[in-house]
Design a protein around this motif. Structure first.
Motif, PDB file in Angstrom:
ATOM      1  N   THR A 223     -16.652 -11.776  76.980  1.00 11.36           N
ATOM      2  CA  THR A 223     -16.201 -12.214  78.303  1.00 11.36           C
ATOM      3  C   THR A 223     -14.692 -12.218  78.373  1.00 11.36           C
ATOM      4  OG1 THR A 223     -16.419 -13.965  79.978  1.00 11.36           O
ATOM      5  CG2 THR A 223     -16.148 -14.672  77.700  1.00 11.36           C
ATOM      6  N   GLY A 224     -14.185 -12.015  79.572  1.00  6.55           N
ATOM      7  CA  GLY A 224     -12.775 -12.206  79.846  1.00  6.55           C
ATOM      8  C   GLY A 224     -12.619 -13.381  80.791  1.00  6.55           C
ATOM      9  N   THR A 225     -11.483 -13.469  81.434  1.00  5.37           N
ATOM     10  CA  THR A 225     -11.251 -14.494  82.439  1.00  5.37           C
ATOM     11  C   THR A 225     -10.660 -13.822  83.674  1.00  5.37           C
ATOM     12  OG1 THR A 225     -10.250 -16.678  82.854  1.00  5.37           O
ATOM     13  CG2 THR A 225      -8.956 -15.102  81.560  1.00  5.37           C
ATOM     14  N   GLY A 226     -10.122 -14.613  84.599  1.00  9.46           N
ATOM     15  CA  GLY A 226      -9.599 -14.057  85.829  1.00  9.46           C
ATOM     16  C   GLY A 226      -8.184 -14.499  86.128  1.00  9.46           C
ATOM     17  N   ALA A 227      -7.431 -13.630  86.783  1.00  9.85           N
ATOM     18  CA  ALA A 227      -6.133 -13.961  87.371  1.00  9.85           C
ATOM     19  C   ALA A 227      -6.287 -13.738  88.875  1.00  9.85           C
ATOM     20  CB  ALA A 227      -5.032 -13.078  86.794  1.00  9.85           C
ATOM     21  N   PHE A 228      -5.938 -14.728  89.672  1.00  7.15           N
ATOM     22  CA  PHE A 228      -6.293 -14.715  91.087  1.00  7.15           C
ATOM     23  C   PHE A 228      -5.282 -13.954  91.944  1.00  7.15           C
ATOM     24  CE2 PHE A 228      -8.732 -18.177  89.386  1.00  7.15           C
ATOM     25  CZ  PHE A 228      -9.921 -18.127  90.097  1.00  7.15           C
ATOM     26  N   TYR A 229      -5.798 -13.302  92.971  1.00  2.00           N
ATOM     27  CA  TYR A 229      -4.958 -12.695  94.008  1.00  2.00           C
ATOM     28  C   TYR A 229      -5.390 -13.260  95.359  1.00  2.00           C
ATOM     29  CZ  TYR A 229      -8.949  -9.528  94.945  1.00  2.00           C
ATOM     30  OH  TYR A 229     -10.186  -9.010  95.243  1.00  2.00           O
ATOM     31  N   GLY A 230      -4.514 -13.152  96.358  1.00  3.90           N
ATOM     32  CA  GLY A 230      -4.777 -13.765  97.655  1.00  3.90           C
ATOM     33  C   GLY A 230      -4.240 -15.190  97.685  1.00  3.90           C
ATOM     34  N   ALA A 295     -28.663 -19.602  78.446  1.00  6.32           N
ATOM     35  CA  ALA A 295     -29.850 -18.942  77.898  1.00  6.32           C
ATOM     36  C   ALA A 295     -29.557 -18.138  76.638  1.00  6.32           C
ATOM     37  CB  ALA A 295     -30.473 -18.033  78.956  1.00  6.32           C
ATOM     38  N   LEU A 296     -28.294 -17.904  76.319  1.00  2.86           N
ATOM     39  CA  LEU A 296     -27.964 -17.173  75.098  1.00  2.86           C
ATOM     40  C   LEU A 296     -28.474 -17.943  73.882  1.00  2.86           C
ATOM     41  CD1 LEU A 296     -24.321 -16.091  75.982  1.00  2.86           C
ATOM     42  CD2 LEU A 296     -26.265 -14.546  75.666  1.00  2.86           C
ATOM     43  N   GLY A 297     -29.134 -17.245  72.963  1.00  6.04           N
ATOM     44  CA  GLY A 297     -29.705 -17.892  71.789  1.00  6.04           C
ATOM     45  C   GLY A 297     -28.645 -18.453  70.863  1.00  6.04           C
ATOM     46  N   PRO A 298     -29.016 -19.441  70.034  1.00  3.43           N
ATOM     47  CA  PRO A 298     -28.023 -20.109  69.172  1.00  3.43           C
ATOM     48  C   PRO A 298     -27.372 -19.201  68.149  1.00  3.43           C
ATOM     49  CG  PRO A 298     -30.268 -20.817  68.624  1.00  3.43           C
ATOM     50  CD  PRO A 298     -30.351 -20.027  69.896  1.00  3.43           C
ATOM     51  N   GLU A 299     -28.038 -18.102  67.749  1.00  2.00           N
ATOM     52  CA  GLU A 299     -27.445 -17.197  66.770  1.00  2.00           C
ATOM     53  C   GLU A 299     -26.674 -16.054  67.417  1.00  2.00           C
ATOM     54  OE1 GLU A 299     -29.774 -15.890  63.450  1.00  2.00           O
ATOM     55  OE2 GLU A 299     -31.088 -17.634  63.560  1.00  2.00           O
ATOM     56  N   MET A 300     -26.670 -15.993  68.733  1.00  2.00           N
ATOM     57  CA  MET A 300     -25.988 -14.891  69.408  1.00  2.00           C
ATOM     58  C   MET A 300     -24.473 -15.077  69.342  1.00  2.00           C
ATOM     59  SD  MET A 300     -28.291 -14.026  72.775  1.00  2.00           S
ATOM     60  CE  MET A 300     -29.916 -13.292  72.594  1.00  2.00           C
ATOM     61  N   GLY A 301     -23.791 -13.974  69.084  1.00  2.00           N
ATOM     62  CA  GLY A 301     -22.338 -14.017  69.035  1.00  2.00           C
ATOM     63  C   GLY A 301     -21.741 -13.816  70.418  1.00  2.00           C
ATOM     64  N   VAL A 302     -20.841 -14.717  70.810  1.00  2.00           N
ATOM     65  CA  VAL A 302     -20.154 -14.637  72.100  1.00  2.00           C
ATOM     66  C   VAL A 302     -18.653 -14.642  71.836  1.00  2.00           C
ATOM     67  CG1 VAL A 302     -19.882 -15.626  74.404  1.00  2.00           C
ATOM     68  CG2 VAL A 302     -22.035 -15.966  73.150  1.00  2.00           C
ATOM     69  N   ALA A 303     -17.952 -13.628  72.310  1.00  5.77           N
ATOM     70  CA  ALA A 303     -16.514 -13.522  72.071  1.00  5.77           C
ATOM     71  C   ALA A 303     -15.756 -13.563  73.388  1.00  5.77           C
ATOM     72  CB  ALA A 303     -16.181 -12.235  71.327  1.00  5.77           C
ATOM     73  N   TYR A 304     -14.609 -14.233  73.360  1.00 11.96           N
ATOM     74  CA  TYR A 304     -13.672 -14.219  74.490  1.00 11.96           C
ATOM     75  C   TYR A 304     -12.525 -13.292  74.139  1.00 11.96           C
ATOM     76  CZ  TYR A 304      -9.745 -15.638  77.395  1.00 11.96           C
ATOM     77  OH  TYR A 304      -8.668 -15.628  78.238  1.00 11.96           O
ATOM     78  N   ASP A 305     -12.200 -12.388  75.046  1.00 13.67           N
ATOM     79  CA  ASP A 305     -11.098 -11.455  74.818  1.00 13.67           C
ATOM     80  C   ASP A 305     -10.196 -11.437  76.053  1.00 13.67           C
ATOM     81  OD1 ASP A 305      -9.369  -9.498  74.036  1.00 13.67           O
ATOM     82  OD2 ASP A 305     -10.843  -7.899  73.877  1.00 13.67           O
ATOM     83  N   PRO A 306      -8.946 -11.885  75.916  1.00 14.41           N
ATOM     84  CA  PRO A 306      -8.039 -11.898  77.081  1.00 14.41           C
ATOM     85  C   PRO A 306      -7.754 -10.511  77.629  1.00 14.41           C
ATOM     86  CG  PRO A 306      -6.854 -12.426  75.053  1.00 14.41           C
ATOM     87  CD  PRO A 306      -8.311 -12.451  74.717  1.00 14.41           C
TER      88      PRO A 306
END
Length: 373
Positions: A223-230, A295-306
């Motif tokens: 996942t990434g994140t957001g930078a807002f416009y408007g 719902a992601l399982g406990p062994e699932m890898g989740v990474a944050y990447d800017p």
């Protein structure tokens, strides 16, 4: 002692960016505010209690001190560093300046993925969708498939999607979770990316997805994140450091792992098949990213990447009633998922699962090292 503190603070200023400090403070107070809302929603008479509010703001203050202390320790140990330079063009210049240079992921000897699908749910967002699809058309690594899910639009969403070469699928039942699930079910890629119609990804977005998933076979979601416009700069600050900062901090604590952000995330196809059995498709008040995260399982890898940060519209702040509705839906998702699996048990399962994932990573890394000439 005062001289030591002054020296540490000075080094902190040279080694930690202003954005990091703001994110720390914003996330902490976002957590405190979120906790106060929970205190209101769960009090017997619907009114906040002094104990509940003071406790939740205390949590926010403590988190702020802990994370700020961590940044301070990093400054003393690591010393000064220079800020990375960002460069891009058009609407992504501001975004690229705000992001660090992408780090090369640790490779565990995994082969590159062959297909990437990108799903974009849309409801009466034809003009924003047009910009999003243009950004996807200029990717350095073109998606193998773009799916636009028409969620009952009455504007020219379908025509815009087809003109851009996207595949259109229809989900007449209103609801973003239903639309996302419809698109993910239709996708044929090994990796399924997810953008909103108002998302504006940078030109390396799909290439980065491929790089991250290819490098780590234990990674199931990024996942990434957001930078807002408007709107204006004040709302950009509120959106990035309070709204999204609080989201990642509070929801991460609520589920025991990083949540994914709906405007910029991706799953492996097998992960989606597993997750789909646990999401709440019959509930129209579900945020898709939150329910999928739970719902992601406990062994699932989740990474944050800017490097997966995208530009997103500041329209969640257009009306107070709309913002309150979105927030109330968020707390509804938490309540429903905690009723399925309690908070403490969820944290315990996540800790056990991530321990097993780290063990798998070590085995894969040793195997990859042994195969080198």
């Amino acid at each position: 002692m005062p001289a030591l503190i002054a020296r540490a603070v000075a080094e902190l200023g040279s080694s930690v960016s202003f954005n990091q400090v703001l994110r720390t403070v914003g996330s902490s107070f976002g957590t405190a505010i979120s906790g106060a809302v929970i205190a209101v929603n769960h009090s017997a008479d619907g009114r906040p209690t002094a104990t509940g509010i003071s406790a939740t703001f205390g949590i926010g203050a403590n988190v702020c001190l802990v994370v700020f202390g961590d940044l301070l320790a990093h400054a003393v140990v690591a010393g000064p560093r220079s800020d990375p330079a960002g460069s891009s063009r058009s609407s992504h210049r501001r975004l690229s300046r705000a992001l660090p240079a992408p780090r090369a992921p640790q490779r565990l000897g995994w082969r590159p993925m062959s297909r990437i699908s990108v799903v974009v749910p849309s409801y009466n967002d034809a003009r924003m969708l047009e910009v999003c699809l243009t950004a996807l058309a200029t990717q350095t690594r073109a998606p193998d498939e773009i799916i636009v899910v028409d969620n009952g639009s009455t504007d020219d969403t379908v025509e815009v999607a087809r003109a851009a070469g996207a595949r259109v699928v229809s989900e007449p039942r209103r609801g973003v979770l239903r639309a996302t699930a419809c698109g993910f079910d239709a996708a044929v890629g090994d990796i399924i990316g997810r953008l909103d119609a108002d998302s504006r990804p940078g030109p390396e977005w799909t290439a980065r997805l491929e790089e991250l998933f290819s490098a780590d076979p234990t990674l199931d979601a990024v996942t990434g994140t957001g930078a807002f416009y408007g709107r204006g700069p004040v709302w950009h600050f509120v959106g990035r450091y309070l709204y999204l900062g609080g989201y990642f901090l509070f929801m991460g604590a609520a589920m025991g792992h990083r949540p994914v952000f709906g405007s910029s995330f991706a799953l492996r196809r097998p992960a989606w098949r597993d997750v789909r059995t646990r999401i709440h498709l019959d509930d129209p008040r579900m945020h898709d990213d939150l329910d999928i995260s739970f719902a992601l399982g406990p062994e699932m890898g989740v990474a944050y990447d800017p490097a997966l940060t995208v530009l997103v519209s500041a329209r969640p702040f257009d009306t107070f009633s709309g913002f309150v509705r979105r927030a109330s839906w968020g707390f509804h998702v938490v309540a429903v998922n905690w009723s399925d699996i309690g908070w403490l048990r969820r944290l315990w399962l996540s800790a056990q699962g991530q321990r097993r994932r780290r063990a798998r990573r070590r085995v894969i890394a040793r195997s990859a090292s042994a195969s080198l000439p």
